[in-house]
Each structure stands twice: as C-alpha cells, then as structure tokens.
Motif scaffolding. Structure first.
Motif, mmCIF file in Angstrom:
data_model
loop_
_atom_site.group_PDB
_atom_site.id
_atom_site.type_symbol
_atom_site.label_atom_id
_atom_site.label_comp_id
_atom_site.label_asym_id
_atom_site.label_seq_id
_atom_site.Cartn_x
_atom_site.Cartn_y
_atom_site.Cartn_z
ATOM 1 N N LEU A 275 0.813 -1.212 0.000
ATOM 2 C CA LEU A 275 0.000 0.000 0.000
ATOM 3 C C LEU A 275 0.847 1.262 0.000
ATOM 4 C CD1 LEU A 275 -2.764 -0.999 2.599
ATOM 5 C CD2 LEU A 275 -2.726 -1.382 0.129
ATOM 6 N N ILE A 276 2.113 1.142 0.354
ATOM 7 C CA ILE A 276 2.977 2.316 0.471
ATOM 8 C C ILE A 276 4.278 2.072 -0.283
ATOM 9 C CG2 ILE A 276 2.016 3.100 2.662
ATOM 10 C CD1 ILE A 276 4.285 1.731 4.101
ATOM 11 N N ASN A 277 4.957 3.143 -0.614
ATOM 12 C CA ASN A 277 6.229 3.001 -1.319
ATOM 13 C C ASN A 277 7.393 3.335 -0.390
ATOM 14 O OD1 ASN A 277 5.667 5.787 -1.275
ATOM 15 N ND2 ASN A 277 6.978 6.144 -3.037
ATOM 16 N N LYS A 278 8.575 3.037 -0.854
ATOM 17 C CA LYS A 278 9.827 3.291 -0.141
ATOM 18 C C LYS A 278 9.881 2.595 1.216
ATOM 19 C CE LYS A 278 9.803 7.827 -0.452
ATOM 20 N NZ LYS A 278 10.271 9.233 -0.374
ATOM 21 N N THR A 279 9.427 1.339 1.284
ATOM 22 C CA THR A 279 9.619 0.589 2.521
ATOM 23 C C THR A 279 11.041 0.017 2.528
ATOM 24 O OG1 THR A 279 8.980 -1.627 1.751
ATOM 25 C CG2 THR A 279 7.195 -0.111 2.345
ATOM 26 N N SER A 280 11.409 -0.600 3.635
ATOM 27 C CA SER A 280 12.744 -1.188 3.764
ATOM 28 C C SER A 280 12.966 -2.330 2.783
ATOM 29 C CB SER A 280 12.942 -1.704 5.192
ATOM 30 O OG SER A 280 11.999 -2.738 5.482
ATOM 31 N N GLU A 281 11.886 -2.812 2.171
ATOM 32 C CA GLU A 281 11.925 -3.987 1.304
ATOM 33 C C GLU A 281 11.997 -3.641 -0.174
ATOM 34 O OE1 GLU A 281 9.251 -8.070 0.854
ATOM 35 O OE2 GLU A 281 8.892 -6.651 2.465
ATOM 36 N N ASP A 282 11.696 -2.411 -0.524
ATOM 37 C CA ASP A 282 11.505 -2.036 -1.917
ATOM 38 C C ASP A 282 12.835 -1.783 -2.624
ATOM 39 O OD1 ASP A 282 8.830 -2.172 -1.337
ATOM 40 O OD2 ASP A 282 8.610 -0.019 -1.030
ATOM 41 N N ILE A 283 13.053 -2.522 -3.698
ATOM 42 C CA ILE A 283 14.267 -2.376 -4.496
ATOM 43 C C ILE A 283 13.978 -1.633 -5.790
ATOM 44 C CG2 ILE A 283 16.096 -3.627 -5.713
ATOM 45 C CD1 ILE A 283 15.854 -5.820 -3.609
ATOM 46 N N TYR A 284 12.873 -1.990 -6.446
ATOM 47 C CA TYR A 284 12.468 -1.268 -7.652
ATOM 48 C C TYR A 284 10.964 -1.326 -7.758
ATOM 49 C CZ TYR A 284 12.128 0.187 -12.534
ATOM 50 O OH TYR A 284 11.808 0.856 -13.682
ATOM 51 N N GLU A 285 10.333 -0.156 -7.915
ATOM 52 C CA GLU A 285 8.881 -0.086 -7.926
ATOM 53 C C GLU A 285 8.406 0.965 -8.907
ATOM 54 O OE1 GLU A 285 7.615 1.065 -4.009
ATOM 55 O OE2 GLU A 285 8.913 2.807 -3.946
ATOM 56 N N ARG A 286 7.158 0.822 -9.295
ATOM 57 C CA ARG A 286 6.492 1.832 -10.118
ATOM 58 C C ARG A 286 5.693 2.726 -9.186
ATOM 59 N NH1 ARG A 286 3.874 2.764 -15.210
ATOM 60 N NH2 ARG A 286 3.148 4.909 -15.058
ATOM 61 N N VAL A 287 6.004 4.031 -9.181
ATOM 62 C CA VAL A 287 5.283 4.962 -8.329
ATOM 63 C C VAL A 287 4.281 5.741 -9.162
ATOM 64 C CG1 VAL A 287 7.109 5.156 -6.617
ATOM 65 C CG2 VAL A 287 7.125 6.676 -8.589
ATOM 66 N N TYR A 288 3.248 6.223 -8.497
ATOM 67 C CA TYR A 288 2.174 6.942 -9.167
ATOM 68 C C TYR A 288 1.976 8.320 -8.550
ATOM 69 C CZ TYR A 288 0.899 2.532 -11.380
ATOM 70 O OH TYR A 288 0.927 1.378 -12.118
ATOM 71 N N SER A 289 1.499 9.222 -9.352
ATOM 72 C CA SER A 289 1.222 10.571 -8.883
ATOM 73 C C SER A 289 0.038 10.561 -7.930
ATOM 74 C CB SER A 289 0.925 11.482 -10.073
ATOM 75 O OG SER A 289 0.409 12.718 -9.634
ATOM 76 N N SER A 290 0.101 11.403 -6.907
ATOM 77 C CA SER A 290 -1.007 11.505 -5.950
ATOM 78 C C SER A 290 -2.122 12.404 -6.462
ATOM 79 C CB SER A 290 -0.492 12.051 -4.609
ATOM 80 O OG SER A 290 0.059 13.349 -4.793
ATOM 81 N N THR A 291 -1.914 13.038 -7.608
ATOM 82 C CA THR A 291 -2.919 13.966 -8.124
ATOM 83 C C THR A 291 -3.783 13.371 -9.229
ATOM 84 O OG1 THR A 291 -1.318 14.869 -9.704
ATOM 85 C CG2 THR A 291 -1.498 15.964 -7.549
ATOM 86 N N GLY A 292 -3.532 12.143 -9.606
ATOM 87 C CA GLY A 292 -4.337 11.526 -10.650
ATOM 88 C C GLY A 292 -4.493 10.044 -10.431
ATOM 89 N N GLY A 293 -5.685 9.513 -10.771
ATOM 90 C CA GLY A 293 -5.915 8.089 -10.601
ATOM 91 C C GLY A 293 -5.117 7.274 -11.586
ATOM 92 N N HIS A 294 -4.916 6.001 -11.260
ATOM 93 C CA HIS A 294 -4.253 5.146 -12.242
ATOM 94 C C HIS A 294 -5.165 4.012 -12.642
ATOM 95 C CE1 HIS A 294 -2.882 2.603 -8.789
ATOM 96 N NE2 HIS A 294 -2.523 3.740 -8.240
ATOM 97 N N SER A 295 -5.291 2.985 -11.841
ATOM 98 C CA SER A 295 -6.091 1.841 -12.273
ATOM 99 C C SER A 295 -7.361 1.632 -11.458
ATOM 100 C CB SER A 295 -5.242 0.560 -12.232
ATOM 101 O OG SER A 295 -4.185 0.651 -13.152
ATOM 102 N N ALA A 296 -7.713 2.591 -10.607
ATOM 103 C CA ALA A 296 -8.956 2.503 -9.826
ATOM 104 C C ALA A 296 -9.109 1.118 -9.202
ATOM 105 C CB ALA A 296 -10.157 2.843 -10.706
#
Length: 558
Positions: A275-296
């Motif tokens: 549910l969140i990004n930049k955790t201690s586990e994340d090596i490479y991820e796709r991040v999304y803008s907080s101002t626009g929806g992505h996949s609902a």
C-alpha cells in the motif's frame, strides 16, 4: 532525487519523431506543439526528461494508464492467465487460460513484443545522441546507466515471453535504411540473457552510490534484475532440461550480492507492504502521482456488494497453496485443516491477500454465500460477481473511496506502487539457486525462514532433501509473490506448466443453510482450461511476421 511523476506533463507534450524528417519544403513545417529532436539533446533538462520518460513512455498496453514494464495493475492482471485467479469480465484472460492464443489473437500478450522493441529503439536513439548533450559527467553517466537498465528490462520482458528474440544492438534505423534483416534474426535465449546481463553490469557501474530512486533505476535494482535473469538462465525451460550447477551458482552469487549490500530488510507488515512506497523492502517499484488516478483498484477489483467490478478473483487452486499456521500443508492429515471451516488456522498471508466469505472488509463481513449474500450473485449486479467465490485484497486500500461506477476516477487518487522487485524475491531467488547448486544448506533455510518469520509462520522443517526443499521453495514463491507477475513465468521456467495449467480452475461456493451454518462446495469456475507444450512460449504477433516478409520465424506450434 526526482520522481517520475514530475516529468509526466512534460513528456505528454514531447511527441518525438525518431525518424528522419521529410525533405520536401511544403512538408518541412515545424509543429508548434512538439519539441524537436535537436532541442531535446541541446538541453540537459529535456534530455533527462526524455530518459525518465522511457520508464513510462510506452503505453501500448490494454490500458494506457498501466505500467510500462510487465503489466502490473493493468486489468486483467497477469495472475488471471495462471492458476492464481480468473477475471470476472474475461477481458481476454480466458483465451490464455484455455491455451487457444494464436499469432493474430493472443490477448494482451502481443503488446510485450511491440512495446518492447519500440522502447529499445527509443533507448538506442538516446544513447546515440547523449554524448553531445551539455551536462555534467556525473549526470550523463547516470542517464546512460539508466538507459542500459531500461534496455535490459525490455529484453527481460521479451525473452521470458517469447524465448529466442532478435538482438538489435545499438543501431537506430531511419528512413534511409533499406536492410532490416538484422531485426528478423532471432538470437538464442541464452545469448539474449547474456546480453541483458552485460547491460545490467554497465548499469551497476554507472549507478554506484544510487541505492534508492523513486521509480527510477538504482544500483541495487540493476543487481537484483541481474540475479533474476541468471536464475532464469539456470532454469529447465532455458537450458533445455539440462542441469548446469555453474549457472545455479552464478544465480546464487548474484542474489547474495544484493543481500550483502545490507541495504534492505523485510518490511514488518506484509499487508501494508503493498500500500505504500519506499519501505525497507523495496528495491524497484512503479510509483504513481497523488494527483491523478491510475487503475482505480478498489473499484475494478472490489466485491460487487460494495459496487465493485469483481476484477481479478482468486482461485481455489491458489487458496489451497497456503499452509496451516503450524506449517503443514492442508493435505497433511495432522494439519487439522477442516474444509468446512477452511480459513481458520491458516498462513496469515491468506487473510492479507484474499477476501473470502466472512472476511471483514469496509465495516462488515464479506458475504459470498448463497442465497442472499451481498457479494454473491444475489447481491448488487450479477454481471460483476466473483466467478470463484473470492475477491482480491492484496493492493486494496480500505482507507480510499471504493469509487463511483459512473465516474471511473472519481475519488480515485490511489498511490499504491507496483513492486517490480522487492527483497523477499531476492531471498527466494537465492534460496532456489543455492538449493539447486549445493542442496539445502543453512543459508537456504535462513533465507526462507526470514520470509516466514515476517508473517509469524514457523521455520521450515529441518533435514529436507533437495527435492523436498525445491517443492517448499516453489510453494513459498507461490504464496509470497502472488499477483506480482511471477507465477506465469515461474511455472514455465520450471517446466511444470503442463501440470499446473491443466488442472481445472476451481472456485468455492458457500451455501447458507436454514440454521445459519455455511457449507462449502468446490466447483469448476472456468471450463476448458488447457495448456500444450507450445504454450511455454507465446506466439510472435502475426503482424510482425508479415511485416518481415516471413523472415522472422514463428515459435514452434503456432
């Protein structure tokens, strides 16, 4: 460190032609809404924006809001072409489940070829021009490294989908070129892996000191992707069934190198990890803008009783892979598993991943029972009711509005990232490669037990044989990495898809009795599920075969 989302608006305006412009004067007019090629590589900011745009610029997927690598949150997920789930509205997934894809009808999978080579061409174009850009050596080296990473990732997508594919090198073809034959020669898959690994080695060198970049390549990301590719290289599908211990050793060493960075650890909360990004586990991820929806996500995958569309609904085949809390399989007579109380005393990852009958969700318990269940066919809108008796919970954020069917993105400001590579995968890659290389030594147990301890599961039983440990690792991958685009490729590289993908797609029907108790009945949720040997690789799109004049050879069986 700049976030990909900061470049989205700029890249939307940068509709760049990569071919030579027409020389006729009456056509040689510069559009006022485009940025010329010359301008891009004369301005360091535009050059960086162009490079960053290669992460998100190719949108030749089923939904143009989906991730540019793999499929991620595109609907349906890759999981719905496996024994993990089926899609409530089909959306092309049943064709893959039933093994009836053809070169001119392969659902969304043909997009991998088209967007892969388009992206490689864009990367080649940038690498051919970037040395002339006025910018610092540090920035230029970083951008070059990122381009090598992106090119490697594209080949990673291509090779694991089609096997042997053309290696086009660094050349950029233009209108004056007449010989395109190199584009049609398919290189052996091991050569493609070797090339992609060499690209990642360049990326690793150029990204030294960059350990976490939001949505962009980093040194650990390149190292982890290299470990994944070497794991594939050693796997039965890629070796023709031969077992080469040196390949397994190389894959083990590559994963261990990531572990030895001591930069990552398993995030404490498995449910919240997605549910969140930049955790201690994340090596490479796709991040999304907080101002626009992505996949609902909440709308497209939520239960129909909450006005959701059902979406990717887990299968009983997948549910059965979860052990009981004491670490036993549900087929073990001593496990205490009760098929009429099927969700009690199970691996906690089940409740964190799947919505089942009685699961608490958004202020009430899910009701997939019949008759009368709010989330069953008797609830709101039978068209979007689960076909398997389950709904997806992984990635679903209960703090967000579930959505409005009349306005797809109303109140849809999800920022859940898609995790391309996380530390749990690295541990599993290491455990698999090390077990195949030397057997189940202490390091194999340690890697698995870290993952299990995170969710409160007991350690793996000591003293397992190599074969038994292999089964344990594969099961752990199935439950830990579910809905992350792994299962489709895992069962193929292990050469077990002819077994897993020929099992019927099972669901569960909870029936409410007159006394209020529930009876659970297993049933076939999707008929005619089928897999043949030719399906280990996808067919190359027929349009590409025709465009080559038949020079590009099709995969066998198609």
């Amino acid at each position: 460190m700049k976030n990909i989302s900061k470049y989205t608006a700029l890249m939307a305006a940068m509709s760049i032609s990569l071919l030579t412009a027409c020389k006729k004067d009456y056509l040689n007019t510069t559009p006022t809404n485009l940025i010329s090629n010359e301008s891009i590589f004369a301005d360091s900011a535009l050059t960086e924006a162009y490079v960053v745009g290669r992460y998100i610029g190719v949108t030749l997927t089923s939904e143009n809001t989906g991730p540019s690598f793999q499929r991620g949150f595109d609907s349906p997920f890759m999981s719905s072409a496996t024994d993990e789930s089926i899609h409530t509205q089909d959306a092309g997934s049943n064709l893959l489940q039933q093994g009836i894809q053809t070169p001119d009808n392969e659902s969304w999978m043909g997009n991998f070829w088209i967007r892969g080579y388009r992206s490689i061409r864009e990367v080649n174009y940038a690498l051919a021009n970037i040395d002339a850009v006025p910018m610092s050596t540090y920035t230029k080296n970083r951008l070059k490294a990122e381009l090598h990473f992106i090119r490697a990732y594209r080949y990673h997508d291509l090779l694991r989908t089609y096997g042997d594919v053309p290696l086009v090198g660094d050349k950029v073809w233009g209108l004056d070129d007449r010989n395109f034959d190199p584009l049609y020669v398919r290189s052996p898959v091991q050569d493609v892996i070797k090339y992609a690994v060499s690209e990642l080695d360049l990326a690793i060198q150029g990204l030294k000191g960059i350990n976490l970049a939001e949505g962009r390549a980093s040194m650990p990301a390149a190292m982890a992707l290299k470990a994944r590719l070497l794991l594939y290289s050693a796997s039965p599908l890629y070796t023709g069934g031969a077992n080469d211990p040196t390949k397994w050793t190389a894959a083990s060493a590559a994963a261990k190198a990531v572990m030895d960075l001591n930069s990552f650890s398993l995030y404490s909360n498995y449910r919240n990890e997605f549910l969140i990004n930049k955790t201690s586990e994340d090596i490479y991820e796709r991040v999304y803008s907080s101002t626009g929806g992505h996949s609902a996500l909440e709308l497209t995958n939520g239960p129909n009783g909450y006005n959701g569309w059902g979406g990717n609904t887990p299968l009983q085949n997948f549910i059965d892979a979860f052990e009981t809390k004491d670490g036993k399989t549900i087929t073990d007579p001593s496990s205490g598993y009760n098929p009429q109380d099927p969700y009690t005393n199970r691996d906690p990852r089940l409740a964190a991943t799947v919505l089942y009958n009685g699961h608490p969700y958004r202020g009430r318990n899910v009701e997939t029972f019949v008759p009368g269940g709010l989330d069953s066919k008797d609830g709101i809108g039978a068209w979007n009711t689960t076909h398997s008796g389950y709904y997806l919970l992984k990635y679903m954020d209960e703090s967000l509005n579930a959505g409005d069917q009349n306005n797809l993105y109303k109140d849809q400001t999800q920022t859940q990232p898609f995790k391309y590579i996380r530390y749990a995968e690295v541990l599993l890659n290491f455990a698999e490669a090390q077990n195949e290389a030397v057997g189940p030594d202490n390091s194999v147990y340690s890697a698995l037990n870290q993952i299990r301890a995170r969710v409160g599961m007991p350690p793996v039983t000591p003293g397992l044989s190599q074969s038994a440990m292999r089964d344990k690792i594969r099961n752990e991958r199935q439950v830990e990495l579910c809905f992350e685009d792994h299962r489709f490729y895992d069962v193929r590289r292990w050469k077990i898809a002819n077994v897993t993908e020929n099992v019927p797609a099972y669901g569960i029907l909870p029936t409410k009795n007159a006394n209020g108790t529930i009876t659970y009945t297993k049933f076939i949720a999707l008929t005619n599920r089928h897999f043949e040997d030719k399906n280990y690789w996808m067919p190359i799109p027929q349009s590409e075969i025709l465009a080559s004049g038949g020079k590009l050879k099709q995969n066998p069986g198609y």
